[in-house]
Design an enzyme around this catalytic site. Sequence first.
Site, short mmCIF file in Angstrom:
data_model
loop_
_atom_site.label_atom_id
_atom_site.label_comp_id
_atom_site.label_asym_id
_atom_site.label_seq_id
_atom_site.Cartn_x
_atom_site.Cartn_y
_atom_site.Cartn_z
CG HIS A 186 93.19 60.36 9.33
ND1 HIS A 186 92.46 59.39 8.70
CD2 HIS A 186 93.09 60.11 10.65
CE1 HIS A 186 91.91 58.61 9.61
NE2 HIS A 186 92.29 59.01 10.81
CG HIS A 201 98.54 56.30 15.41
ND1 HIS A 201 97.97 56.84 16.54
CD2 HIS A 201 97.51 55.80 14.68
CE1 HIS A 201 96.67 56.66 16.50
NE2 HIS A 201 96.35 56.03 15.38
O1 3AM Z 1 92.75 56.13 12.15
P1 3AM Z 1 93.13 56.51 13.55
O2 3AM Z 1 93.78 55.43 14.32
O3 3AM Z 1 93.87 57.79 13.63
O4 3AM Z 1 90.41 54.76 15.34
C1 3AM Z 1 89.68 55.84 14.80
C2 3AM Z 1 90.48 56.66 13.84
O5 3AM Z 1 91.78 56.83 14.35
C3 3AM Z 1 89.40 56.84 15.88
O6 3AM Z 1 89.18 58.06 15.20
C4 3AM Z 1 89.82 58.02 13.94
C5 3AM Z 1 88.82 58.30 12.84
O7 3AM Z 1 87.79 57.37 12.86
N1 3AM Z 1 88.24 56.46 16.66
C6 3AM Z 1 87.12 55.86 16.23
N2 3AM Z 1 86.27 55.67 17.26
C7 3AM Z 1 86.89 56.16 18.37
C8 3AM Z 1 86.53 56.26 19.73
N3 3AM Z 1 85.35 55.81 20.18
C9 3AM Z 1 88.16 56.66 17.98
N4 3AM Z 1 89.01 57.21 18.86
C10 3AM Z 1 88.61 57.26 20.14
N5 3AM Z 1 87.42 56.81 20.57
#
Ligand code: 3AM
Length: 189
Positions: free
Chosen positions: A41, A128
């Site tokens: 996603h 990304h």
């Molecule tokens: O898969 P992507 O990189 O798009 O890294 C986590 C993931 O991003 C991000 O939210 C998406 C779904 O879990 N994520 C998890 N914890 C996070 C946080 N504390 C976060 N992004 C920002 N702050």
Amino acid sequence: MTRTFLALELPDTVRNTLRRRIERLTRMIPEVRWVDPEGLHVTLAFLGELDDEKLDAATQAAATVAGVHAPFSLRLAGLGTFGSAHAPRVIWVGLAGEKAHLLSLQAAVADDLAARGFPREERPFSPHLTLARIKRPLTDDALAALARVRHEPPPDATWRADAIAVMKSELLRPAARYTALSHWPLALP
Ligand code: 3AM
């Protein structure tokens, strides 16, 4: 409580293209945690653990913003990493196409969420698709393989981003499970 984020999901065609890419990358660099292609996603906003009232507010934000944006076209770009060159933390595939639309959609989501009292993400938005998360330092062989694949042209895949998904994240072992709770079509013609 529901660990929540707003995202763009991918059509099956693009997901399958990336599935094949991930299978190949897994053979080349087995020591990192490649994601399950089912959960691929583009994160628009990560919201963390929400109670029902906050989840409702986040859902309203998704619905409101989707109602005043038009669908747009995206395509896969090359591989990149977050973290330093010697100690990457995330391997991702970038996005090209109507990226200005994506940036303006994400900015509108961020503004609407902020107006509803959600704290703003400090880090700038870097669109990304996460392909792998890296918990331990990579071996020299893995770093060399990664440097090679970074220069490969991206697979040919174009699609229309046409809805904002309200996503639930469950931190399960061995991998997180992401489930769409609702979809909000980008409604402008
Ligand atoms: O898969 P992507 O990189 O798009 O890294 C986590 C993931 O991003 C991000 O939210 C998406 C779904 O879990 N994520 C998890 N914890 C996070 C946080 N504390 C976060 N992004 C920002 N702050």
